[in-house]
Scaffold this motif. Structure first.
Motif, PDB file in Angstrom:
ATOM      1  N   GLU A   2       0.850  -1.177   0.000  1.00  0.00           N
ATOM      2  CA  GLU A   2       0.000   0.000   0.000  1.00  0.00           C
ATOM      3  C   GLU A   2       0.889   1.232   0.000  1.00  0.00           C
ATOM      4  OE1 GLU A   2      -3.215   2.186   2.960  1.00  0.00           O
ATOM      5  OE2 GLU A   2      -2.456   0.204   3.461  1.00  0.00           O
ATOM      6  N   ARG A   3       0.546   2.215  -0.790  1.00  0.00           N
ATOM      7  CA  ARG A   3       1.284   3.479  -0.802  1.00  0.00           C
ATOM      8  C   ARG A   3       0.547   4.474   0.085  1.00  0.00           C
ATOM      9  NH1 ARG A   3       5.430   3.975  -4.364  1.00  0.00           N
ATOM     10  NH2 ARG A   3       5.496   2.398  -5.976  1.00  0.00           N
ATOM     11  N   VAL A   4       1.320   5.128   0.960  1.00  0.00           N
ATOM     12  CA  VAL A   4       0.747   6.124   1.857  1.00  0.00           C
ATOM     13  C   VAL A   4       1.667   7.338   1.897  1.00  0.00           C
ATOM     14  CG1 VAL A   4      -0.402   4.418   3.325  1.00  0.00           C
ATOM     15  CG2 VAL A   4       1.889   5.193   3.905  1.00  0.00           C
ATOM     16  N   GLU A   5       1.114   8.451   2.310  1.00  0.00           N
ATOM     17  CA  GLU A   5       1.936   9.627   2.544  1.00  0.00           C
ATOM     18  C   GLU A   5       2.415   9.585   3.983  1.00  0.00           C
ATOM     19  OE1 GLU A   5       0.910  13.620   1.551  1.00  0.00           O
ATOM     20  OE2 GLU A   5      -0.156  12.949  -0.240  1.00  0.00           O
ATOM     21  N   ALA A   6       3.664   9.918   4.172  1.00  0.00           N
ATOM     22  CA  ALA A   6       4.249   9.944   5.507  1.00  0.00           C
ATOM     23  C   ALA A   6       4.869  11.316   5.734  1.00  0.00           C
ATOM     24  CB  ALA A   6       5.311   8.864   5.644  1.00  0.00           C
ATOM     25  N   GLU A   7       4.936  11.713   6.999  1.00  0.00           N
ATOM     26  CA  GLU A   7       5.604  12.958   7.361  1.00  0.00           C
ATOM     27  C   GLU A   7       7.050  12.623   7.715  1.00  0.00           C
ATOM     28  OE1 GLU A   7       2.912  15.827   9.776  1.00  0.00           O
ATOM     29  OE2 GLU A   7       2.364  13.764  10.315  1.00  0.00           O
ATOM     30  N   LEU A   8       7.972  13.331   7.104  1.00  0.00           N
ATOM     31  CA  LEU A   8       9.395  13.102   7.319  1.00  0.00           C
ATOM     32  C   LEU A   8       9.937  14.196   8.229  1.00  0.00           C
ATOM     33  CD1 LEU A   8      11.824  11.338   6.531  1.00  0.00           C
ATOM     34  CD2 LEU A   8      12.143  12.832   4.547  1.00  0.00           C
ATOM     35  N   PHE A   9      10.439  13.815   9.401  1.00  0.00           N
ATOM     36  CA  PHE A   9      10.923  14.771  10.390  1.00  0.00           C
ATOM     37  C   PHE A   9      12.425  14.992  10.317  1.00  0.00           C
ATOM     38  CE2 PHE A   9       6.829  13.590  11.825  1.00  0.00           C
ATOM     39  CZ  PHE A   9       6.363  14.575  12.674  1.00  0.00           C
ATOM     40  N   THR A  10      13.142  14.121   9.625  1.00  0.00           N
ATOM     41  CA  THR A  10      14.591  14.229   9.444  1.00  0.00           C
ATOM     42  C   THR A  10      14.897  13.999   7.978  1.00  0.00           C
ATOM     43  OG1 THR A  10      14.913  11.870   9.865  1.00  0.00           O
ATOM     44  CG2 THR A  10      15.087  13.342  11.770  1.00  0.00           C
ATOM     45  N   ASP A  11      16.174  13.989   7.639  1.00  0.00           N
ATOM     46  CA  ASP A  11      16.524  13.619   6.275  1.00  0.00           C
ATOM     47  C   ASP A  11      16.090  12.164   6.054  1.00  0.00           C
ATOM     48  OD1 ASP A  11      18.912  11.692   6.691  1.00  0.00           O
ATOM     49  OD2 ASP A  11      19.464  13.446   7.888  1.00  0.00           O
ATOM     50  N   GLY A  12      16.024  11.775   4.820  1.00  0.00           N
ATOM     51  CA  GLY A  12      15.521  10.451   4.485  1.00  0.00           C
ATOM     52  C   GLY A  12      16.549   9.342   4.550  1.00  0.00           C
ATOM     53  N   GLY A  13      17.691   9.595   5.149  1.00  0.00           N
ATOM     54  CA  GLY A  13      18.739   8.576   5.228  1.00  0.00           C
ATOM     55  C   GLY A  13      18.440   7.511   6.263  1.00  0.00           C
ATOM     56  N   ASN A  14      19.488   6.878   6.738  1.00  0.00           N
ATOM     57  CA  ASN A  14      19.339   5.846   7.767  1.00  0.00           C
ATOM     58  C   ASN A  14      18.686   6.417   9.012  1.00  0.00           C
ATOM     59  OD1 ASN A  14      20.498   3.803   6.260  1.00  0.00           O
ATOM     60  ND2 ASN A  14      22.550   4.188   7.038  1.00  0.00           N
ATOM     61  N   ASN A  15      17.829   5.623   9.620  1.00  0.00           N
ATOM     62  CA  ASN A  15      17.162   5.991  10.857  1.00  0.00           C
ATOM     63  C   ASN A  15      16.316   7.251  10.729  1.00  0.00           C
ATOM     64  OD1 ASN A  15      18.497   3.779  12.075  1.00  0.00           O
ATOM     65  ND2 ASN A  15      20.287   5.061  12.431  1.00  0.00           N
ATOM     66  N   ALA A  16      15.627   7.361   9.614  1.00  0.00           N
ATOM     67  CA  ALA A  16      14.752   8.509   9.394  1.00  0.00           C
ATOM     68  C   ALA A  16      13.611   8.485  10.410  1.00  0.00           C
ATOM     69  CB  ALA A  16      14.190   8.475   7.979  1.00  0.00           C
TER      70      ALA A  16
END
Length: 88
Positions: A2-16
């Protein structure tokens, strides 16, 4: 899948740090290889304990704790930066 929208609080690297709908609090995205490393380190602690190598177990556990402390600090900084209360 399933594709969903997510809120990204940090850069998208490791341990986002991300928040998925409909969750109230963000979580930490741990990549599969990183998860495997954590699992291996826990297994090392258990093996060292089983062998009576408490010094080795403590050393490995200390390294694991340091890594988890860094992860928790990254999470805390991200939540604070976005004025999101901590879930703990």
């Amino acid at each position: 899948m399933e594709r969903v929208e997510a809120e990204l609080f940090t850069d998208g690297g490791n341990n986002a740090v991300v928040r998925l709908p409909p969750r109230r609090f963000p979580g930490v995205l741990i990549q599969g290889d990183s998860l495997s490393v954590i699992r291996s380190e826990v297994a090392e602690v258990i093996e060292a304990c089983d062998q009576g190598d408490l010094a080795g177990a403590r050393e490995t556990a200390s390294l694991l704790l340091a890594d988890l402390d860094e992860l928790l600090a990254r999470y805390t900084v991200a939540l604070d930066a976005h004025k999101v209360p901590r879930p703990y």
